[in-house]
Design a protein around this motif. Structure first.
Motif, short mmCIF file in Angstrom:
data_model
loop_
_atom_site.label_atom_id
_atom_site.label_comp_id
_atom_site.label_asym_id
_atom_site.label_seq_id
_atom_site.Cartn_x
_atom_site.Cartn_y
_atom_site.Cartn_z
N THR A 23 38.48 34.04 38.26
CA THR A 23 37.53 33.66 39.32
C THR A 23 36.50 34.75 39.58
O THR A 23 35.61 34.57 40.39
CB THR A 23 38.28 33.36 40.62
N GLU A 24 36.61 35.86 38.89
CA GLU A 24 35.70 36.97 39.15
C GLU A 24 34.28 36.62 38.71
O GLU A 24 33.96 36.52 37.53
CB GLU A 24 36.18 38.22 38.40
N LEU B 245 39.53 23.92 40.96
CA LEU B 245 40.53 24.92 41.32
C LEU B 245 40.94 25.78 40.14
O LEU B 245 41.23 25.28 39.05
CB LEU B 245 41.77 24.25 41.90
N CYS B 246 40.96 27.09 40.37
CA CYS B 246 41.58 28.05 39.47
C CYS B 246 42.76 28.63 40.24
O CYS B 246 42.58 29.48 41.11
CB CYS B 246 40.59 29.15 39.08
N SER C 223 44.85 28.68 43.22
CA SER C 223 44.56 28.22 44.58
C SER C 223 43.13 28.54 45.00
O SER C 223 42.73 28.27 46.13
CB SER C 223 45.54 28.86 45.57
N THR C 224 42.33 29.11 44.08
CA THR C 224 40.96 29.52 44.38
C THR C 224 39.98 28.44 43.96
O THR C 224 40.06 27.90 42.86
CB THR C 224 40.60 30.83 43.66
N ASN C 225 39.05 28.12 44.85
CA ASN C 225 38.03 27.13 44.55
C ASN C 225 36.87 27.80 43.83
O ASN C 225 36.27 28.75 44.33
CB ASN C 225 37.55 26.47 45.84
#
Length: 542
Positions: free
Chosen positions: A138-139, A160-161, A163-165
């Motif tokens: 997600t970076e 979603l990745c 729990s990150t959107n």
């Protein structure tokens, strides 16, 4: 490869079903029109690889317009190669009246960046909803979806990745649902066979592209070589991409091209030549599975092609062991159901009903030994067990009761013939589409001449088996299971049923090994008191 073009999908007034439901196909879906929004979902792909170009109004009513499931690839954008756009995909319009526009599952690839597509969706839902592989980062990440038209604007997404959107990268965007505004530089002509010629438009993107990605260029060149029937060159390019660009967005689609090229060059009809081709590909895939063992989406797709290579080379026992590996260990209910279809199809090939050589299925012990001895199977097993379960409630619209019915369909079923397997698959699809809420719905419209209670299959069984029967009249039906002492252990059917042929799954996982009996009673007081009573024996071995 499939070539689906120039069709009109008109649906019905029921608002259920799909316009196109595809499992393990590759090819093109071009210039088709959906004239109504009567489908629950316009197009749903299972482990398929399709180019989508200039399809108008992929419309849906109660679900998404486009669904990508279980390692599928959908190209809705051109390939940028050395300063030119090759329009294998793009310029589609998608409309979802009451739901999200596009859904993709973990391991699937949606290629939509710079695609000039028009996406209209319900404002209370999402334009794109998807799950990225467990190895995603997600970076600084966005999901590339530039130069498309969105309504309402700005588009909403839920990608979603873990729990990150991951935000949708939608700018620059089109301000209207317009045609391509790039200068046409020419066409790539493709011979589809059977006297059919197709063309891929080539445009000069100007400021539209403006950058070269080596990995995308290699992937695009592989597509061009395949369409020119230069299969060996296409395979070399696909392998170079997989070997050198482990983080590329095009690695998984390159797997699709690798398998497809081998299919296309396997034209001799001589099994030894087929064996040489697909054993070579199998060895390559096994080495890549070991190299990419921590990339769950790559392993899942490569493993599926590995099993398909085994089947082409008639290594049926290992293929069966592999599909049972998926059935036993994959967290996704629908993926395990699809694997059960594949296992049953390979059993037919092995037993000669599908053109196989009549070899016998190995014992459970032998199959387990295969899984232990071959690295690809063990790595896949570990990956499946470490994958978080995909939330497939949205896909099978499942309550707990519906999910239980799906689980009951995932059986190691050895069909007697093609028709036997097709009947089961139709039942499974009907359950999937919510067309049939009863597990024992009549499977055809042919009126039987007599009452029949068939021998269960398989028999002996562990722990599931299928019981089939025929009704020549409408009747009240009771179907019960008894143990050897005559004690009722399960009531499978207790209702009025129409004339037809029925199949019911029986799961004995909670029962001890032994002999059991199943008894049917069917009667209709309005038909001269016609009554049918029959009993058969079956053996549960654990």
């Amino acid at each position: 490869p499939f070539y689906i073009t120039g069709n009109n999908f008109s649906g019905s007034t029921s608002g259920t079903g799909l316009g196109l439901f595809a499992n393990k196909i590759s090819g093109d879906f071009k210039r088709n029109n959906f004239s109504t929004s009567s489908y629950s979902t316009a197009v749903e792909l299972m482990h398929s690889n399709l180019n989508f170009f200039h399809n108008q109004g992929l419309k849906s009513n109660g679900g998404q317009s486009l669904v990508l499931y279980y390692s599928s690839t959908a190209r809705l954008a051109p390939v940028y190669i050395s300063g030119s756009n090759y329009w294998y995909g793009g310029t589609n319009t998608l409309l979802s009246e009451n739901y999200d526009n596009i859904y993709f599952s973990s391991g699937s690839d949606l290629i939509i960046d710079n695609g000039y597509n028009c996406l209209t969706y319900n404002s209370s839902h999402y334009s794109i909803i998807g799950i990225l592989p467990a190895t995603c980062s997600t970076e600084g990440a966005t999901y590339a979806a530039r130069n498309n038209y969105w309504y309402p604007y700005p588009p909403t997404s839920n990608i979603l990745c873990g729990s990150t959107n991951v935000p949708l990268g939608y700018t620059p965007h089109l301000t209207s649902c317009s045609i391509i505004d790039q200068d046409i530089a020419g066409y790539e002509i493709t011979d589809k066979g059977d006297g059919i010629l197709d063309s891929v438009m080539i445009t000069d993107p100007g400021d539209f592209g403006g950058y070269d990605r080596v990995d995308e260029g290699i992937y695009g060149e592989s597509l061009i070589k395949k369409n020119r029937k230069e299969y060996d060159n296409s395979i070399t390019l696909a392998k170079s991409l997989i070997d050198q660009y482990d983080s590329s967005d095009f690695v998984n689609p390159a797997l699709d091209e690798l398998y497809q090229n081998n299919l296309l060059r396997d034209t001799s009809g001589i099994q030894s030549n087929t064996n040489a081709l697909f054993n070579d590909l199998k060895s390559y895939l096994e080495s890549k599975i070991q190299q990419y063992e921590y990339n769950s989406s790559f392993v899942e797709k490569a493993y599926s092609y590995y099993l398909m290579c085994l089947t082409k080379a008639k290594d049926y026992n290992e293929a069966i062991a592999g599909y049972e590996n998926i059935m036993d260990n994959h967290p996704d209910t629908l993926v395990r159901l699809l694997a059960s279809w594949d296992r049953s199809a390979v059993v037919l090939l092995q037993e000669g009903s599908g053109g196989g050589e009549g070899n016998n299925i190995s014992s459970e012990k032998d199959l387990n030994q295969i899984l232990t001895d071959k690295p690809a199977h063990q790595i896949a097993k570990d990956v499946f067990r470490n994958m978080s379960s995909v939330n497939n409630n949205d896909k099978i619209k499942s309550s707990n009761e519906k999910l239980k019915k799906f689980e009951a369909k995932i059986i190691k079923y050895d069909p007697a013939n093609h028709q036997d397997l097709e009947t089961k698959i139709v039942e499974d699809i009907n359950l999937f589409l919510n067309i049939d809420s009863k597990q024992n719905k009549s499977t055809n419209n042919i009126v039987p001449n007599n009452f029949v209670l068939k021998q269960n299959y398989p028999n002996p069984f562990n722990p599931t088996t299928v019981i089939s029967y025929q009704l020549p009249i409408n009747a009240f039906v009771s179907l019960k299971i008894y143990d050897v002492l005559g004690k009722e252990v399960m009531n499978l059917v207790n209702e009025k049923q129409e004339t037809g042929t029925y199949s019911v799954n029986f799961n004995g996982s909670n029962l001890p090994s032994g002999i059991y009996f199943y008894k049917i009673e069917a009667n209709n007081s309005l038909s001269n008191g016609q009554e049918f009573i029959a009993t058969r024996k079956m053996l549960l071995i654990k």
